[in-house]
Design a protein around this motif. Sequence first.
Motif, mmCIF file in Angstrom:
data_model
loop_
_atom_site.group_PDB
_atom_site.id
_atom_site.type_symbol
_atom_site.label_atom_id
_atom_site.label_comp_id
_atom_site.label_asym_id
_atom_site.label_seq_id
_atom_site.Cartn_x
_atom_site.Cartn_y
_atom_site.Cartn_z
ATOM 1 N N ILE A 118 0.836 -1.209 0.000
ATOM 2 C CA ILE A 118 0.000 0.000 0.000
ATOM 3 C C ILE A 118 0.869 1.256 0.000
ATOM 4 O O ILE A 118 0.690 2.164 -0.831
ATOM 5 N N LEU A 119 1.825 1.320 0.930
ATOM 6 C CA LEU A 119 2.665 2.515 1.025
ATOM 7 C C LEU A 119 3.538 2.690 -0.213
ATOM 8 O O LEU A 119 3.561 3.774 -0.827
ATOM 9 N N GLY A 120 4.251 1.644 -0.599
ATOM 10 C CA GLY A 120 5.111 1.757 -1.766
ATOM 11 C C GLY A 120 4.339 1.937 -3.058
ATOM 12 O O GLY A 120 4.763 2.691 -3.944
ATOM 13 N N GLY A 121 3.183 1.263 -3.190
ATOM 14 C CA GLY A 121 2.388 1.402 -4.403
ATOM 15 C C GLY A 121 1.845 2.805 -4.583
ATOM 16 O O GLY A 121 1.865 3.358 -5.698
ATOM 17 N N ILE A 122 1.358 3.411 -3.497
ATOM 18 C CA ILE A 122 0.802 4.769 -3.601
ATOM 19 C C ILE A 122 1.899 5.786 -3.914
ATOM 20 O O ILE A 122 1.771 6.604 -4.832
ATOM 21 N N LEU A 123 3.001 5.740 -3.148
ATOM 22 C CA LEU A 123 4.074 6.709 -3.377
ATOM 23 C C LEU A 123 4.708 6.543 -4.754
ATOM 24 O O LEU A 123 4.936 7.521 -5.471
ATOM 25 N N GLY A 124 4.997 5.295 -5.138
ATOM 26 C CA GLY A 124 5.598 5.072 -6.450
ATOM 27 C C GLY A 124 4.659 5.399 -7.592
ATOM 28 O O GLY A 124 5.069 5.941 -8.618
ATOM 29 N N GLY A 125 3.361 5.074 -7.423
ATOM 30 C CA GLY A 125 2.396 5.387 -8.469
ATOM 31 C C GLY A 125 2.242 6.883 -8.673
ATOM 32 O O GLY A 125 2.183 7.366 -9.822
ATOM 33 N N LEU A 126 2.186 7.651 -7.598
ATOM 34 C CA LEU A 126 2.068 9.106 -7.720
ATOM 35 C C LEU A 126 3.321 9.700 -8.356
ATOM 36 O O LEU A 126 3.238 10.621 -9.179
ATOM 37 N N ALA A 127 4.493 9.184 -7.978
ATOM 38 C CA ALA A 127 5.732 9.685 -8.566
ATOM 39 C C ALA A 127 5.793 9.400 -10.064
ATOM 40 O O ALA A 127 6.204 10.253 -10.858
ATOM 41 N N GLY A 128 5.386 8.208 -10.467
ATOM 42 C CA GLY A 128 5.412 7.878 -11.881
ATOM 43 C C GLY A 128 4.371 8.635 -12.691
ATOM 44 O O GLY A 128 4.601 8.950 -13.863
ATOM 45 N N PHE A 129 3.245 8.950 -12.078
ATOM 46 C CA PHE A 129 2.170 9.633 -12.816
ATOM 47 C C PHE A 129 2.440 11.127 -12.965
ATOM 48 O O PHE A 129 2.297 11.686 -14.046
ATOM 49 N N PHE A 130 2.825 11.788 -11.888
ATOM 50 C CA PHE A 130 3.017 13.237 -11.943
ATOM 51 C C PHE A 130 4.434 13.625 -12.357
ATOM 52 O O PHE A 130 4.627 14.668 -12.996
ATOM 53 N N GLY A 131 5.440 12.820 -12.001
ATOM 54 C CA GLY A 131 6.808 13.146 -12.375
ATOM 55 C C GLY A 131 7.288 14.422 -11.703
ATOM 56 O O GLY A 131 6.848 14.788 -10.614
ATOM 57 N N GLY A 132 8.190 15.109 -12.347
ATOM 58 C CA GLY A 132 8.652 16.398 -11.845
ATOM 59 C C GLY A 132 9.417 16.297 -10.541
ATOM 60 O O GLY A 132 10.155 15.335 -10.291
ATOM 61 N N TRP A 133 9.226 17.314 -9.701
ATOM 62 C CA TRP A 133 9.976 17.393 -8.447
ATOM 63 C C TRP A 133 9.609 16.264 -7.500
ATOM 64 O O TRP A 133 10.452 15.797 -6.735
ATOM 65 N N TRP A 134 8.333 15.817 -7.550
ATOM 66 C CA TRP A 134 7.907 14.737 -6.663
ATOM 67 C C TRP A 134 8.644 13.441 -7.004
ATOM 68 O O TRP A 134 9.069 12.701 -6.114
ATOM 69 N N ASP A 135 8.813 13.179 -8.290
ATOM 70 C CA ASP A 135 9.538 11.984 -8.719
ATOM 71 C C ASP A 135 11.007 12.060 -8.302
ATOM 72 O O ASP A 135 11.585 11.087 -7.808
ATOM 73 N N ALA A 169 7.943 0.728 -4.317
ATOM 74 C CA ALA A 169 7.745 2.052 -4.909
ATOM 75 C C ALA A 169 8.424 2.152 -6.278
ATOM 76 O O ALA A 169 7.862 2.726 -7.219
ATOM 77 N N ARG A 170 9.609 1.609 -6.390
ATOM 78 C CA ARG A 170 10.301 1.662 -7.688
ATOM 79 C C ARG A 170 9.591 0.814 -8.744
ATOM 80 O O ARG A 170 9.486 1.217 -9.906
ATOM 81 N N ILE A 171 9.108 -0.354 -8.322
ATOM 82 C CA ILE A 171 8.376 -1.196 -9.265
ATOM 83 C C ILE A 171 7.095 -0.498 -9.719
ATOM 84 O O ILE A 171 6.761 -0.479 -10.917
#
Length: 324
Positions: free
Chosen positions: A138-155, A202-204
């Motif tokens: 849950i934690l890694g999936g949410i953080l990694g998914g948001l990073a991959g979707f929005f990109g930018g500084w969050w990624d 999160a990376r996956i």
Amino acid sequence: MPEQTPDEAISPGGAGAAMDLAMAQGETLEKTPGGPEGTGPAEKPRSLWSDAWRDLRRNPVFIISSLIILFLVIISIWPSLIADQDPLNCDLGKAQEGSQPGHPFGFDGQGCDVYTRTVYGARTSVTVGVCATVGVSILGGILGGLAGFFGGWWDSFLSRITDIFFGIPVVLGGLVFLSVVTSSTVWPVIGFIVLLGWPQIARIARGSVITAKQNDYVQAARALGASNSRMMLRHIAPNAVAPVIVVATIALGTYISLEATLSFLGVGLKPPAVSWGIDISAASQYIRNAPHMLLWPAGALAITVLAFIMLGDAVRDALDPKLR
């Protein structure tokens, strides 16, 4: 006299007869099951999940590992089904004794029944493995998914955070983090595993989301005005979750062995908790005089970890389109 077309030449009724013939052929094709060749009713297109389930049902590795895991789950919930004694009921007069009627695995150094403690130890291992895997996913999936979707500084920020966590040795981190915890429950161990385990998931998840959002159907949904939440939940997440499930399933067995390692070192679960790691640690000093004390909990741990790794390998093979 006007010239006749080839269709009119072979059909006495002219254009009207040709139209009637075409309509009759169309009706015949509609009545023929599966099309013009009569090959049977057309099958519905299968999805990745239906193909994966069909392959899993035919995979003996998946069947064997699933049966082992199902047995472990059952005895974790109801250990009294196969063990009618108390794992904390010990008799020092029987310490280190071997197999006896009613005690097939013998007794440990404190005179506790090894069979009963081995059965009750499955509850701890399964609880830690399942809860830690759910938390990490849950934690890694949410953080990694948001990073991959929005990109930018969050990624970029998440990538640097994951690099820091990857640089922390797991066992050393457990010795430092859990050495200050006095609780004998499983929750500090689960919290530690989630704290250090989420970067891998999160990376996956990040890579899967980056790949999925480049597909045409996602671009079409974006062009039609779909919101970010709708694209993530309806279009990207269902097609990016498969690698996360595979990695999490394989990691579950690793988390069980990590809990046993930390308990063996004395910083995981602590007595009076019942754990395979605690029993292995207590039996290590009696390995020459009473090897049965070490054999049974270590064997149960090895079989459990192997079952979850086999299950993860079977799921990976079924969900990987490149292997078809």
